[in-house]
Design an enzyme around this catalytic site. Structure first.
Site, short mmCIF file in Angstrom:
data_model
loop_
_atom_site.label_atom_id
_atom_site.label_comp_id
_atom_site.label_asym_id
_atom_site.label_seq_id
_atom_site.Cartn_x
_atom_site.Cartn_y
_atom_site.Cartn_z
N LEU A 23 -11.92 9.32 1.28
CA LEU A 23 -10.98 8.35 1.03
C LEU A 23 -11.32 6.91 1.30
CD1 LEU A 23 -7.97 8.11 -0.12
CD2 LEU A 23 -7.24 7.60 2.33
N HIS A 72 -5.35 14.27 -3.74
CA HIS A 72 -5.19 13.53 -2.31
C HIS A 72 -3.77 13.97 -1.70
CE1 HIS A 72 -4.98 10.61 0.61
NE2 HIS A 72 -3.78 10.25 0.20
N GLN A 112 -0.87 14.65 -6.34
CA GLN A 112 -1.19 13.11 -6.38
C GLN A 112 -2.79 12.89 -6.41
OE1 GLN A 112 -0.52 10.09 -2.96
NE2 GLN A 112 1.02 9.49 -4.57
N ARG A 169 0.41 4.88 -7.28
CA ARG A 169 -0.80 5.56 -7.37
C ARG A 169 -0.85 6.37 -8.68
NH1 ARG A 169 -1.32 7.96 -1.20
NH2 ARG A 169 -1.69 5.87 -0.18
N HIS A 189 -5.33 9.99 -5.72
CA HIS A 189 -5.46 8.70 -5.21
C HIS A 189 -6.44 7.81 -5.83
CE1 HIS A 189 -6.23 5.77 -2.10
NE2 HIS A 189 -5.24 6.14 -1.47
N GLU A 200 -5.78 2.69 0.52
CA GLU A 200 -4.93 1.95 -0.33
C GLU A 200 -4.69 0.57 0.51
OE1 GLU A 200 -2.15 3.66 -2.88
OE2 GLU A 200 -0.56 2.45 -1.80
N PHE A 249 1.46 -2.14 0.41
CA PHE A 249 0.93 -0.76 0.16
C PHE A 249 1.49 -0.59 -1.17
CE2 PHE A 249 -1.03 3.07 2.00
CZ PHE A 249 -1.74 2.50 2.76
N ARG A 270 4.34 10.43 -4.81
CA ARG A 270 4.57 9.71 -3.57
C ARG A 270 4.21 8.23 -3.14
NH1 ARG A 270 1.62 9.38 1.15
NH2 ARG A 270 -0.55 10.50 0.53
C1 FAD Z 1 -8.10 11.01 4.08
C2 FAD Z 1 -6.48 10.89 3.98
C3 FAD Z 1 -5.77 9.88 4.56
C4 FAD Z 1 -4.33 9.59 4.47
N1 FAD Z 1 -3.94 8.47 4.59
C5 FAD Z 1 -2.42 8.32 4.65
C6 FAD Z 1 -1.99 7.05 5.04
O1 FAD Z 1 -2.59 6.14 5.52
N2 FAD Z 1 -0.54 7.09 5.11
C7 FAD Z 1 0.27 8.07 4.92
O2 FAD Z 1 1.45 8.20 4.95
N3 FAD Z 1 -0.46 9.19 4.51
C8 FAD Z 1 -1.69 9.49 4.46
N4 FAD Z 1 -2.48 10.59 3.92
C9 FAD Z 1 -1.51 11.71 3.62
C10 FAD Z 1 -1.07 12.26 5.20
O3 FAD Z 1 -2.05 12.10 6.10
C11 FAD Z 1 -0.77 13.83 5.23
O4 FAD Z 1 0.10 14.15 4.10
C12 FAD Z 1 -0.20 14.17 6.69
O5 FAD Z 1 -0.88 13.84 7.52
C13 FAD Z 1 0.05 15.63 6.32
O6 FAD Z 1 0.50 16.19 8.05
P1 FAD Z 1 0.83 17.65 8.20
O7 FAD Z 1 1.18 17.61 9.55
O8 FAD Z 1 1.79 18.01 7.03
O9 FAD Z 1 -0.33 18.55 7.86
P2 FAD Z 1 -2.01 18.44 8.58
O10 FAD Z 1 -2.42 17.11 9.08
O11 FAD Z 1 -2.73 18.68 7.44
O12 FAD Z 1 -2.04 19.69 9.44
C14 FAD Z 1 -1.99 21.01 9.20
C15 FAD Z 1 -2.17 21.93 10.27
O13 FAD Z 1 -2.15 23.33 9.79
C16 FAD Z 1 -2.91 24.08 10.42
N5 FAD Z 1 -3.16 25.32 9.54
C17 FAD Z 1 -3.12 25.36 8.06
N6 FAD Z 1 -3.41 26.51 7.87
C18 FAD Z 1 -3.36 27.20 8.79
C19 FAD Z 1 -3.64 28.77 8.95
N7 FAD Z 1 -3.71 29.74 8.06
N8 FAD Z 1 -3.61 29.18 10.21
C20 FAD Z 1 -3.25 28.20 11.47
N9 FAD Z 1 -3.17 26.93 11.03
C21 FAD Z 1 -3.23 26.44 9.96
C22 FAD Z 1 -4.03 23.11 10.48
O14 FAD Z 1 -4.98 23.60 11.61
C23 FAD Z 1 -3.60 22.07 10.85
O15 FAD Z 1 -3.24 22.02 12.36
C24 FAD Z 1 -3.60 10.68 3.96
C25 FAD Z 1 -4.28 11.94 3.76
C26 FAD Z 1 -5.71 11.96 3.70
C27 FAD Z 1 -6.32 13.32 3.09
#
Ligand code: FAD
Length: 570
Positions: free
Chosen positions: A245, A348, A233, A279, A235, A248, A119, A383
């Protein structure tokens, strides 16, 4: 209505679910836990994570915790807190095994061991994966595990509108149940904020529509400082034109980046790491190729370069990158077995977020934050891929445990004065019936996104940022005059868009102001008028505090306990 729980978890992505499992586990299922999510639980953006989760799993084959730490610190352009990085690399292998024990189907090698792929910015094959659907399998494994615990209440499709703090202590959150229209208070002894990122302020982004930074914005308005917001960031491989996406992992598996002359242009920019450089470097290289006329043009301005996977062959593409193939066929009518994929950098990830200490604690008693919404200072200015899902697991566990122990020790929760709820309800539903407002919220949001894509993107400069600040402040005024034509309280997406846009504008202001103040280039923040990194003046974190006039900036020091900054070369 009022609901009372012990631990309230705002967000059901990887960080929120990992925190929920840990809080239930350390309390032996004694604590009453609520998970509140604006979408159905497993539709959180984490489910889209594709490529992998970083952890040192093969020390006998040459990887080491020290190497992972060094890659992360160097990748961060020396803005990561090194004590945080140390803790992260020590804990992430335990999380990979923990998920294994909870049943995740990690992709495996022929010898039966857990497989890992290369990666960006990692000097060892360290991204643990489940095909190219890593987030999907991680989310479902955590969801399954949660079923073991009896005292977990779900509030799905429930939009949280504010965080209530009284005298520096957490009180509760206000929530709007989208499906019933009900507005209510959810009280708790402890709050875990795990509400994800804010990349939807950009138009060309890999992010779900729900990533509107609500958690960061609500915390900011409740008085919690945001940290390092100027670092966003991009991507390198957003599929043109949708922004979806392309992991990577596609370059990790050996994909090439090619310009319109057929050249593998990364040779010029990062000769030793090529396509798997960090990135920020790959995205800048692509933009330079495009700006200097070596990209492919499109009438809509989404000029691109090619990601070529053809030499990997059909078998490897089908085995390792099935989702990528499906996405390219469905959304760009291109089969990567036969043709190169059109890609360009896409917004991203937010390196910035709610300031926490190394245990994920915020300055407000009873509130912890983790995952993308937080800034524990693991990623600094840039990151590394696969470090985010790992961070969600590591700090999800830490904050779940801390919040649970705090809740077990804390007595009852003080009553909340009813006028605070009534005020918030009035603020919210007061928008309904604004039929005479002259502004359209969807147009305002589109203007914000265009502005951020143009002026606050990969390359930045003083005049563009000044202009962006002026415009963001103008949008902040204009959004007060939007009309909400839908008068229902049930699934009023028009009103949701207003609340989201207010949040995005507040956060955009912190990003632009932080970027304007930071007169250097570091990691993802690249200023053409200040092209060098300035370690003397800028090895420090930016803190943004809310004030009605706009953000107030302060600065804090960086923990440099292992490596002094050196020039970053790949
Ligand atoms: C397409 C994509 C691919 C990725 N691939 C990778 C990868 O392979 N490896 C890696 O390490 N990282 C990857 N990332 C980054 C990583 O996935 C994210 O940074 C991480 O999953 C975020 O997780 P989280 O739990 O912080 O938030 P999220 O999974 O974004 O969850 C946010 C939560 O908050 C809730 N929420 C938000 N606002 C409110 C509100 N007002 N009221 C109630 N609920 C709310 C939402 O409903 C959700 O449940 C990727 C990101 C993307 C976009």
């Amino acid at each position: 209505m009022e609901a009372v729980h012990d631990v309230v978890i705002l967000g059901s992505g990887l960080a929120g679910l990992r925190a929920a499992v840990e809080a239930a586990r350390v309390s032996n299922d004694e604590l009453d836990i609520a998970i509140v999510s604006r979408v159905q639980l497993v539709r959180s953006h984490s489910v889209c994570a594709e490529g992998g989760t970083a952890a040192v799993m093969q020390p006998e084959e040459g990887d080491s915790l020290e190497l992972h730490a060094w890659d992360t610190v160097r990748g961060s352009d020396f803005l990561a807190d090194q004590d945080v990085v140390k803790r992260f690399v020590e804990e992430s292998p335990k999380e990979i095994l923990q998920l294994e024990h909870w049943g995740i189907p990690w992709s495996r090698r022929h010898d039966g061991r857990i497989n890992q792929r290369p990666f960006g910015g990692h000097s060892f094959d360290r991204a643990t994966f489940a095909e190219d659907k890593t987030g999907f399998f991680e989310m479902h494994t955590l969801y399954d595990t949660l079923q073991k615990f009896a005292r977990v209440t779900r509030y799905d499709e429930c939009y949280v509108t504010s965080i209530l703090v009284d005298n520096g202590v957490f009180q509760g959150i206000t929530a709007w149940a989208l499906t019933s229209g009900e507005f209510f208070l959810i009280k708790g002894k402890a709050l875990v904020i795990a509400a994800g990122g804010a990349c939807r302020m950009f138009a060309f982004t890999t992010y779900s529509l729900s990533a509107t930074g609500d958690g960061m914005a609500m915390a900011y308005r409740a008085g919690l400082p945001l940290k390092d917001m100027e670092f966003v960031q991009f991507h390198p491989t957003g599929l043109v034109p949708s922004g979806i996406l392309i992991t990577e992992g596609a370059r990790g598996e050996g994909g090439y980046l090619i310009n319109n002359k057929g050249e593998r242009f990364m040779e010029k920019y990062a000769p030793s790491k090529m396509e798997t450089a960090p990135r920020d470097i790959v995205s800048r290289s692509e933009m330079t190729e495009i700006l200097e006329g070596r990209g492919f043009s499109r009438p809509d301005g989404l000029d691109y370069v090619h990601l070529d996977l053809r030499h990997l062959g059909a078998d490897r593409i089908n085995e390792r990158l099935p989702l990528i193939r499906e996405v390219a066929i469905k959304l760009a009518s291109i089969d990567p077995i036969e043709k190169p994929i059109p890609i360009r950098p896409a917004a991203h990830y937010c390196m910035g977020g709610i300031r926490t200490d190394i245990d994920g604690a915020t300055p407000v008693e009873g509130i912890w934050a983790g995952g993308e919404v937080a800034c524990v200072s693991l990623h600094g200015a840039n990151r590394l891929g696969a470090n985010s899902t790992a961070e969600c697991l590591v700090w999800g566990k830490i904050i779940g445990e801390k919040a649970a122990r705090y809740a077990m020790a804390r007595g009852s929760v003080a009553p909340t004065p009813p006028q605070r709820i009534q005020e918030e309800e009035r603020r919210l539903f007061g928008w309904i019936g604004h039929g005479n407002g002259k502004e359209d919220v969807f147009l305002i949001r589109a203007e914000l996104q265009r502005l951020m894509d143009k002026n606050v993107s990969i390359y930045r400069n003083g005049p563009d940022l000044e202009a962006a600040l002026k415009k963001v402040r103008e949008l902040k005024q204009r959004v007060e005059h939007v009309r909400v034509v839908d008068t229902s309280r049930i699934y009023n997406t028009n009103l949701v868009a207003v609340l989201e846009t207010i949040n995005l504008i507040d956060l955009a202001e912190t990003i632009v102001l932080g970027a304007l103040a930071r007169t250097e280039s570091r990691g993802a923040h690249s200023r053409t008028d200040f092209p060098d990194r300035d370690d003397v003046n800028w090895t420090r974190h930016t803190l943004a505090y809310y004030s009605p006039e706009g953000p107030r900036l302060e600065y804090s020091s960086v923990n440099i306990s292992m490596w002094q900054p050196v020039e970053r070369k790949y």
